[in-house]
Design a protein around this motif. Sequence first.
Motif, PDB file in Angstrom:
ATOM      1  N   PHE A 197      10.876  86.892  57.101  1.00  0.00           N
ATOM      2  CA  PHE A 197      10.094  87.975  56.514  1.00  0.00           C
ATOM      3  C   PHE A 197      10.675  88.423  55.172  1.00  0.00           C
ATOM      4  CE2 PHE A 197       7.656  91.680  56.005  1.00  0.00           C
ATOM      5  CZ  PHE A 197       8.504  92.747  55.730  1.00  0.00           C
ATOM      6  N   LEU A 198      11.998  88.554  55.132  1.00  0.00           N
ATOM      7  CA  LEU A 198      12.633  89.019  53.898  1.00  0.00           C
ATOM      8  C   LEU A 198      12.850  87.887  52.910  1.00  0.00           C
ATOM      9  CD1 LEU A 198      15.263  91.475  55.432  1.00  0.00           C
ATOM     10  CD2 LEU A 198      13.332  92.093  53.979  1.00  0.00           C
ATOM     11  N   ASN A 199      12.593  86.662  53.384  1.00  0.00           N
ATOM     12  CA  ASN A 199      12.692  85.489  52.511  1.00  0.00           C
ATOM     13  C   ASN A 199      14.070  85.357  51.867  1.00  0.00           C
ATOM     14  OD1 ASN A 199      11.965  83.211  51.162  1.00  0.00           O
ATOM     15  ND2 ASN A 199      10.157  84.082  50.191  1.00  0.00           N
ATOM     16  N   VAL A 200      15.077  85.292  52.720  1.00  0.00           N
ATOM     17  CA  VAL A 200      16.444  85.052  52.252  1.00  0.00           C
ATOM     18  C   VAL A 200      16.710  83.576  52.519  1.00  0.00           C
ATOM     19  CG1 VAL A 200      18.859  85.730  52.438  1.00  0.00           C
ATOM     20  CG2 VAL A 200      17.054  87.379  53.004  1.00  0.00           C
TER      21      VAL A 200
ATOM     22  N   ALA B 110      20.357  93.328  47.219  1.00  0.00           N
ATOM     23  CA  ALA B 110      19.009  93.369  47.795  1.00  0.00           C
ATOM     24  C   ALA B 110      18.134  92.220  47.305  1.00  0.00           C
ATOM     25  CB  ALA B 110      18.352  94.709  47.472  1.00  0.00           C
ATOM     26  N   VAL B 111      18.307  91.855  46.046  1.00  0.00           N
ATOM     27  CA  VAL B 111      17.387  90.835  45.508  1.00  0.00           C
ATOM     28  C   VAL B 111      17.718  89.414  45.966  1.00  0.00           C
ATOM     29  CG1 VAL B 111      16.766  92.236  43.525  1.00  0.00           C
ATOM     30  CG2 VAL B 111      18.634  90.574  43.324  1.00  0.00           C
ATOM     31  N   GLN B 112      18.738  89.264  46.833  1.00  0.00           N
ATOM     32  CA  GLN B 112      18.940  87.975  47.514  1.00  0.00           C
ATOM     33  C   GLN B 112      17.706  87.698  48.373  1.00  0.00           C
ATOM     34  OE1 GLN B 112      22.312  86.117  47.824  1.00  0.00           O
ATOM     35  NE2 GLN B 112      22.132  87.066  45.829  1.00  0.00           N
ATOM     36  N   SER B 113      17.019  88.797  48.743  1.00  0.00           N
ATOM     37  CA  SER B 113      15.773  88.657  49.473  1.00  0.00           C
ATOM     38  C   SER B 113      14.646  88.586  48.451  1.00  0.00           C
ATOM     39  CB  SER B 113      15.571  89.868  50.388  1.00  0.00           C
ATOM     40  OG  SER B 113      14.191  90.135  50.568  1.00  0.00           O
TER      41      SER B 113
ATOM     42  N   ASN C 265      10.727  90.912  44.704  1.00  0.00           N
ATOM     43  CA  ASN C 265       9.376  91.127  44.180  1.00  0.00           C
ATOM     44  C   ASN C 265       9.042  92.609  44.085  1.00  0.00           C
ATOM     45  OD1 ASN C 265       8.957  88.404  43.957  1.00  0.00           O
ATOM     46  ND2 ASN C 265       7.987  88.192  45.956  1.00  0.00           N
ATOM     47  N   MET C 266       9.488  93.360  45.092  1.00  0.00           N
ATOM     48  CA  MET C 266       9.191  94.792  45.084  1.00  0.00           C
ATOM     49  C   MET C 266       9.939  95.474  43.938  1.00  0.00           C
ATOM     50  SD  MET C 266       9.325  95.603  49.146  1.00  0.00           S
ATOM     51  CE  MET C 266       8.255  96.994  49.247  1.00  0.00           C
ATOM     52  N   VAL C 267      11.168  95.060  43.736  1.00  0.00           N
ATOM     53  CA  VAL C 267      11.956  95.629  42.635  1.00  0.00           C
ATOM     54  C   VAL C 267      11.294  95.314  41.299  1.00  0.00           C
ATOM     55  CG1 VAL C 267      14.124  95.410  41.359  1.00  0.00           C
ATOM     56  CG2 VAL C 267      14.163  95.647  43.844  1.00  0.00           C
ATOM     57  N   ASP C 268      10.896  94.054  41.127  1.00  0.00           N
ATOM     58  CA  ASP C 268      10.274  93.649  39.865  1.00  0.00           C
ATOM     59  C   ASP C 268       8.960  94.376  39.619  1.00  0.00           C
ATOM     60  OD1 ASP C 268      11.285  90.127  40.041  1.00  0.00           O
ATOM     61  OD2 ASP C 268      12.336  91.952  39.412  1.00  0.00           O
TER      62      ASP C 268
ATOM     63  N   CYS D 183      24.001  88.979  52.607  1.00  0.00           N
ATOM     64  CA  CYS D 183      23.645  89.064  51.180  1.00  0.00           C
ATOM     65  C   CYS D 183      24.830  89.552  50.360  1.00  0.00           C
ATOM     66  CB  CYS D 183      22.457  89.995  50.987  1.00  0.00           C
ATOM     67  SG  CYS D 183      20.941  89.373  51.735  1.00  0.00           S
ATOM     68  N   LYS D 184      25.541  90.544  50.899  1.00  0.00           N
ATOM     69  CA  LYS D 184      26.710  91.084  50.178  1.00  0.00           C
ATOM     70  C   LYS D 184      27.734  89.990  49.966  1.00  0.00           C
ATOM     71  CE  LYS D 184      27.030  95.927  51.433  1.00  0.00           C
ATOM     72  NZ  LYS D 184      26.998  96.481  52.756  1.00  0.00           N
ATOM     73  N   LYS D 185      27.997  89.239  51.023  1.00  0.00           N
ATOM     74  CA  LYS D 185      29.011  88.190  50.951  1.00  0.00           C
ATOM     75  C   LYS D 185      28.641  87.157  49.904  1.00  0.00           C
ATOM     76  CE  LYS D 185      32.798  86.994  53.240  1.00  0.00           C
ATOM     77  NZ  LYS D 185      33.892  87.909  53.537  1.00  0.00           N
ATOM     78  N   HIS D 186      27.351  86.883  49.767  1.00  0.00           N
ATOM     79  CA  HIS D 186      26.931  85.830  48.851  1.00  0.00           C
ATOM     80  C   HIS D 186      26.886  86.287  47.406  1.00  0.00           C
ATOM     81  CE1 HIS D 186      26.013  83.619  52.459  1.00  0.00           C
ATOM     82  NE2 HIS D 186      25.820  82.540  51.730  1.00  0.00           N
ATOM     83  N   VAL D 187      27.001  87.605  47.197  1.00  0.00           N
ATOM     84  CA  VAL D 187      27.009  88.113  45.827  1.00  0.00           C
ATOM     85  C   VAL D 187      28.447  88.335  45.359  1.00  0.00           C
ATOM     86  CG1 VAL D 187      26.446  90.176  44.480  1.00  0.00           C
ATOM     87  CG2 VAL D 187      24.727  89.121  45.900  1.00  0.00           C
ATOM     88  N   ASP D 188      29.353  88.407  46.327  1.00  0.00           N
ATOM     89  CA  ASP D 188      30.749  88.715  46.043  1.00  0.00           C
ATOM     90  C   ASP D 188      31.434  87.540  45.362  1.00  0.00           C
ATOM     91  OD1 ASP D 188      33.398  89.442  46.055  1.00  0.00           O
ATOM     92  OD2 ASP D 188      33.393  90.133  48.142  1.00  0.00           O
ATOM     93  N   GLU D 189      31.836  87.745  44.125  1.00  0.00           N
ATOM     94  CA  GLU D 189      32.417  86.637  43.373  1.00  0.00           C
ATOM     95  C   GLU D 189      33.845  86.330  43.758  1.00  0.00           C
ATOM     96  OE1 GLU D 189      31.779  87.518  39.240  1.00  0.00           O
ATOM     97  OE2 GLU D 189      29.640  87.787  39.622  1.00  0.00           O
TER      98      GLU D 189
END
Lengths: 407, 153
Positions: free
Chosen positions: B100-103, B27-30, B35-38, B63-69
């Motif tokens: 809007f989600l700033n990805v 989620a925080v890729q956005s 910001n909401m999480v923080d 986002c999932k794909k970009h976090v997948d190592e």
Amino acid sequence: MAGSVCINEILTDDELRAILGRLGSEKDKEAFGLVCKKWLYLQSTERKRLAARAGPHMLRRMAARFSRAVELDLSQSASRSFYPGVTDSDLCVIADGFRCLRVLYLQDCKGITDAGMVEIGRGLSSLQCLDVTYCRKLTDKGLSAVAEGCCDLRSLRLVSCRLITDKLLHALSKNCHNLEELGLQGCANITDSGLTDLVSGCQRIKFLDINKCNNVGDSGVSSVAEACSSSLKTLKLLDCYRIGDASILSLARFCRNLETLIVGGCRDISDESLKSLAAACKNSLKNLRMDWCLNVSDSSLSCILSQCTNLEALDIGCCEEVTDAAFEGLGTREIELSLKVLKVSNCPKITVAGVGVLLDKCNSLEYLDVRSCPHITKADCDGAGLQFPACCKVNFAGSLSEPDALL
Amino acid sequence: MSSSKSNKIVKLESSDNKTFEVEEAVAVQSETLKNMVDDGCANDTIPLPNVNGKILEMVLGWCKKHVDETVTGDELNKYEADFLDLDQADLYGLLMAANFLNVKGLLDRVLQRVADMIKGKKPEEIRRIFNIKNDFTPEEEEEIRLENAWAFD
């Protein structure tokens, strides 16, 4: 489904601007602007730099369309001139229309007069850079109006505006404290008191070109050296024959950041002051032109060569007293010269022996001028087995195009 | 806090009331969601009224794909290229959501894709692709072309 959705109804102006920002070529940006009025507005207001060859009607349209242009190039040249050329009424349109303008190039716009400059001063309060090289009709009146109206002026080029006097320097001193570059080549009415006045207000000057301003002497140059001591990087004094050792000693005393010095034709300069300069500016000096400085001899030249380790361009043409001994001091030392351009034309006492020592210590040489050196002909060089670096051009007798560094 | 971060789930609800659950790292890729999480506002389901389910699913997939190592550089490039093979409505939806989600990476790619659709085309073609009405008169168009000829770099 393609084509049934209108992009303008979905994307905001900012998003469309971001897309425009990714179009690399001018051609694509122009096509973008021709799509619809909204896209035209976005394309036009994004445009920051503009060059134009246009009369007042077209300029007015361009001012309305490219309202956020920051740089405008209307300079003319022999190959791109048109009749009647840029006029004062065009400058009026520019002053009214291009309100955000910071840079204005008007080189060779020979038709403009003080009336046009008054308009510039009235309308373009953000102007930082103005080039009116060869606009010979301009006088103190018009340019003082620019100084008064454009207080953030950083760069002003007035090459060959020969009607200019000390009055303009006074106006600049009063109004334009951020001035960094001033080009006055050929403005022969400038005197020492004008320069002293100039630097009382303008103390951040980095570049000062007073080539051929032959009324200038030591007191003017010394004022400049002292007032602009930390900022001065380039000083051009070509053919300012009243300049002597006092000027050079002032520079040595105050200007530790000096990179370019042109004193060709300043015949009174002697070895002692040059040695002080070499010691003071040994890290900063990159370009030194002292052709026709007839009193220069081996003692100062060898100091310059051995101490100014960042020197890239050197012109000692017609310094008739210089001999091979100036270079011999280099032979024993472990230094590597950074010299790229060396001009020793008309130095009858230099021979291939001196050149040989030089080449040994200098791998970066790109241009060597040995015209009219009776002991450095092509035959002499070949005979001595001299090895020039691969890209090095040697001018023995002809007219190779010269590098700009020492102009 | 950091040890629980890797297990934390963020819940999102699209405009058409579909819910999605993703790991916080995804989620925080956005930046918006980060910001909401923080700020501690991400404990309940976050409503996203301007993103529909189909688009949100795509964005989260990205986002999932970009976090997948385990994904290699080449695989990622191919994924990104195939990803943007969409019809225009979806492309715009994706553009607005990414904005809007700033990805950042996704937004960048989508803007480039739209720009690529414009490159090398004439104005009439661009209008056709994006369904834009020509609001210039012929005289106005001619004047603009004339200005373009006189104003150059």
